[in-house]
Scaffold this motif. Structure first.
Motif, short mmCIF file in Angstrom:
data_model
loop_
_atom_site.label_atom_id
_atom_site.label_comp_id
_atom_site.label_asym_id
_atom_site.label_seq_id
_atom_site.Cartn_x
_atom_site.Cartn_y
_atom_site.Cartn_z
N LEU A 156 70.53 -102.75 -57.08
CA LEU A 156 70.77 -104.02 -57.77
C LEU A 156 71.08 -105.15 -56.79
O LEU A 156 71.03 -106.32 -57.17
CB LEU A 156 71.92 -103.87 -58.76
CG LEU A 156 71.71 -102.83 -59.87
CD1 LEU A 156 72.94 -102.77 -60.77
CD2 LEU A 156 70.47 -103.14 -60.69
N ASP A 157 71.38 -104.81 -55.54
CA ASP A 157 71.67 -105.85 -54.55
C ASP A 157 70.41 -106.40 -53.90
O ASP A 157 70.46 -107.41 -53.21
CB ASP A 157 72.60 -105.30 -53.46
CG ASP A 157 73.98 -104.94 -53.99
OD1 ASP A 157 74.46 -105.66 -54.90
OD2 ASP A 157 74.55 -103.93 -53.54
N ASP A 158 69.30 -105.74 -54.10
CA ASP A 158 68.00 -106.21 -53.59
C ASP A 158 66.97 -106.06 -54.71
O ASP A 158 66.01 -105.29 -54.60
CB ASP A 158 67.60 -105.38 -52.35
CG ASP A 158 66.31 -105.88 -51.70
OD1 ASP A 158 65.96 -107.05 -51.89
OD2 ASP A 158 65.67 -105.07 -50.99
N PRO A 159 67.16 -106.79 -55.81
CA PRO A 159 66.38 -106.55 -57.02
C PRO A 159 64.88 -106.79 -56.87
O PRO A 159 64.09 -106.18 -57.58
CB PRO A 159 67.00 -107.51 -58.04
CG PRO A 159 67.63 -108.59 -57.23
CD PRO A 159 68.14 -107.89 -56.01
N PHE A 160 64.48 -107.68 -55.96
CA PHE A 160 63.06 -107.95 -55.77
C PHE A 160 62.46 -107.17 -54.60
O PHE A 160 61.32 -107.38 -54.23
CB PHE A 160 62.81 -109.45 -55.56
CG PHE A 160 62.98 -110.26 -56.81
CD1 PHE A 160 62.03 -110.22 -57.81
CD2 PHE A 160 64.11 -111.04 -57.00
CE1 PHE A 160 62.19 -110.96 -58.97
CE2 PHE A 160 64.27 -111.79 -58.15
CZ PHE A 160 63.31 -111.75 -59.14
N GLY A 161 63.24 -106.29 -54.01
CA GLY A 161 62.73 -105.50 -52.90
C GLY A 161 62.28 -106.36 -51.73
O GLY A 161 61.24 -106.12 -51.12
N THR A 162 63.08 -107.37 -51.38
CA THR A 162 62.67 -108.31 -50.35
C THR A 162 62.95 -107.80 -48.93
O THR A 162 62.45 -108.39 -47.97
CB THR A 162 63.38 -109.66 -50.54
OG1 THR A 162 64.80 -109.45 -50.58
CG2 THR A 162 62.93 -110.33 -51.83
N LYS A 163 63.74 -106.75 -48.80
CA LYS A 163 64.06 -106.21 -47.48
C LYS A 163 63.18 -104.98 -47.22
O LYS A 163 63.30 -103.96 -47.89
CB LYS A 163 65.54 -105.82 -47.41
CG LYS A 163 66.48 -107.01 -47.57
CD LYS A 163 67.94 -106.56 -47.53
CE LYS A 163 68.89 -107.74 -47.73
NZ LYS A 163 70.31 -107.32 -47.75
N LEU A 164 62.32 -105.12 -46.25
CA LEU A 164 61.39 -104.03 -45.95
C LEU A 164 62.12 -102.74 -45.60
O LEU A 164 61.68 -101.65 -45.95
CB LEU A 164 60.47 -104.45 -44.80
CG LEU A 164 59.35 -103.48 -44.41
CD1 LEU A 164 58.52 -103.06 -45.61
CD2 LEU A 164 58.47 -104.10 -43.35
N GLU A 165 63.26 -102.86 -44.92
CA GLU A 165 64.04 -101.68 -44.57
C GLU A 165 64.41 -100.86 -45.80
O GLU A 165 64.50 -99.63 -45.75
CB GLU A 165 65.31 -102.10 -43.82
CG GLU A 165 66.15 -100.94 -43.33
CD GLU A 165 67.40 -101.40 -42.61
OE1 GLU A 165 68.06 -100.55 -41.98
OE2 GLU A 165 67.72 -102.60 -42.67
N ASN A 166 64.62 -101.54 -46.93
CA ASN A 166 65.02 -100.84 -48.15
C ASN A 166 63.88 -100.06 -48.80
O ASN A 166 64.11 -99.30 -49.74
CB ASN A 166 65.60 -101.83 -49.16
CG ASN A 166 66.96 -102.34 -48.73
OD1 ASN A 166 67.59 -101.80 -47.83
ND2 ASN A 166 67.41 -103.42 -49.35
N LYS A 167 62.66 -100.25 -48.30
CA LYS A 167 61.53 -99.51 -48.85
C LYS A 167 61.25 -98.22 -48.09
O LYS A 167 60.36 -97.46 -48.46
CB LYS A 167 60.28 -100.40 -48.84
CG LYS A 167 60.41 -101.64 -49.73
CD LYS A 167 59.16 -102.48 -49.70
CE LYS A 167 59.35 -103.73 -50.55
NZ LYS A 167 58.14 -104.59 -50.56
N LEU A 168 62.02 -97.98 -47.04
CA LEU A 168 61.84 -96.77 -46.25
C LEU A 168 62.47 -95.58 -46.95
O LEU A 168 63.55 -95.69 -47.55
CB LEU A 168 62.47 -96.95 -44.87
CG LEU A 168 62.07 -98.19 -44.07
CD1 LEU A 168 62.78 -98.20 -42.72
CD2 LEU A 168 60.57 -98.27 -43.89
N LEU A 169 61.82 -94.43 -46.86
CA LEU A 169 62.39 -93.23 -47.47
C LEU A 169 63.71 -92.85 -46.83
O LEU A 169 64.63 -92.39 -47.51
CB LEU A 169 61.41 -92.05 -47.35
CG LEU A 169 60.36 -91.89 -48.44
CD1 LEU A 169 59.53 -90.66 -48.20
CD2 LEU A 169 60.99 -91.84 -49.83
N SER A 170 63.83 -93.06 -45.53
CA SER A 170 65.08 -92.72 -44.85
C SER A 170 66.24 -93.56 -45.40
O SER A 170 67.36 -93.06 -45.55
CB SER A 170 64.95 -92.94 -43.35
OG SER A 170 64.55 -94.28 -43.07
#
Length: 336
Positions: free
Chosen positions: A117-131
């Motif tokens: 909920l802190d990155d609702p639009f998925g704007t941080k590429l790091e947050n898309k990593l499986l790790s």
């Protein structure tokens, strides 16, 4: 319109990346195109989505320990396997995966997964990593469906990725038909629900740019688009175009890749001409030809996506989405 694709596109967007950049040694060891070639070869060789995703993530952040991430996924799959009853069908097995991910229990070591909920639009590429997802247990509509698919494949399910505008989800084959599994809410959704929620046009359906079960090659393109996001801010725009061309050769209907091409041409136009401001000196013939080429290609790729049924995201949808996020966050805080 030049640079039309600058607004936020929710989960599946071009994003900034805040982690430390790769070292020069890593960049010399494997270029973006070499990485793409390797990833697409992995898809052709039948490698599972977990291996492909971790290879992409490793390019984005060379600090990632690929073996560790894959080991964690394998361990999760084995824990789920112990709970699958004999004769369980595809949807029953899928439900067990969703239960493992979302319900607090000893089975999952009391470590549940949920939407970030802190990155609702998925704007941080790091947050898309499986790790990142495995470490924080907070995901988005890239990391969440890919982990679900990775687990499903390891448990023998016929699963694949599918897309809607600015969104990725999973399809599972059940009794000869494809069922949609929404990894961000750990439930199922109909095609009609996706069409209504994301305003998918009849033209887009006719051209099969959304909602279709993707092939192994096409799924690898969805995963590899993160490299285009990385290149937007840390690489040359020409390299971004070359990578996009390679991905389009694997999935000619990837409108997201087309949008990357249009956006790359905009950035080239901006860097070479627009950022310098008005000049009293007329452009040379060569410069004018270059300007018109970049402008034409920017428009052409957005027009190509639009001709297939893509539409620019609606700002009122973004506002409603953010309001939903605020309500969800408030509810969680209220309930402790």
């Amino acid at each position: 319109m030049i640079g039309i694709w600058l607004a936020s596109l929710a989960c599946q967007t071009t994003a900034a990346y805040s982690a430390a950049p790769p070292s020069a040694t890593v960049l010399q060891a494997e270029t973006p195109l070499a990485t793409i070639d390797r990833i697409l070869l992995m898809a052709d060789q039948g490698r599972d989505i977990a291996a492909i995703k971790v290879a992409v993530d490793k390019f984005i952040d060379p600090r990632i320990n690929e073996a560790s991430v894959l080991r964690q996924i394998n361990e999760m799959a084995e824990r789920i396997r112990t709970k699958i009853p004999h004769g369980a069908d595809a949807m029953e097995r899928t439900a067990l995966i969703l239960k493992y991910l979302s319900e607090d229990s000893e089975w999952n070591q009391h470590q549940t997964f949920s939407y970030d909920l802190d990155d609702p639009f998925g704007t941080k590429l790091e947050n898309k990593l499986l790790s990142t997802y495995l470490r924080t247990r907070r995901g988005n509509c890239v990391s969440m469906p890919i982990l679900l698919l990775a687990l499903g494949q390891k448990l023998g399910l016929e699963m694949t990725l599918a897309t809607a505008p600015s969104h990725v989800f999973v399809k599972v084959r059940h009794n000869g038909t494809w069922k949609n599994v929404e990894a961000t809410s750990f439930g199922v959704m109909t095609d009609e629900s996706y069409r209504t929620k994301t305003h998918i046009s009849d033209l887009a359906i006719a051209n099969q740019i959304y909602l279709r079960p993707l092939s192994r090659r096409e799924s690898s393109v969805v995963v590899a688009e993160a490299i285009l996001e990385k290149l937007k801010t840390t690489g040359s725009q020409q390299t971004r175009l070359d990578v996009a061309d390679k991905l389009l050769s694997y999935d000619p209907k990837s409108v997201q890749t087309m949008l990357h091409k249009g956006n790359a041409y905009f950035h080239m136009l901006k860097n070479e001409f627009l950022d310098h401001g008005p000049s009293s000196t007329p452009l040379s013939t060569q410069s004018m030809l270059r300007y018109r080429h970049l402008q034409r290609e920017n428009r052409r790729w957005f027009s190509r996506a639009e001709s297939l049924g893509w539409r620019e995201p609606r700002t009122d949808d973004d506002q409603r989405y953010l309001e939903d996020i605020r309500r969800k966050r408030g509810s969680l805080e209220e309930n402790g």
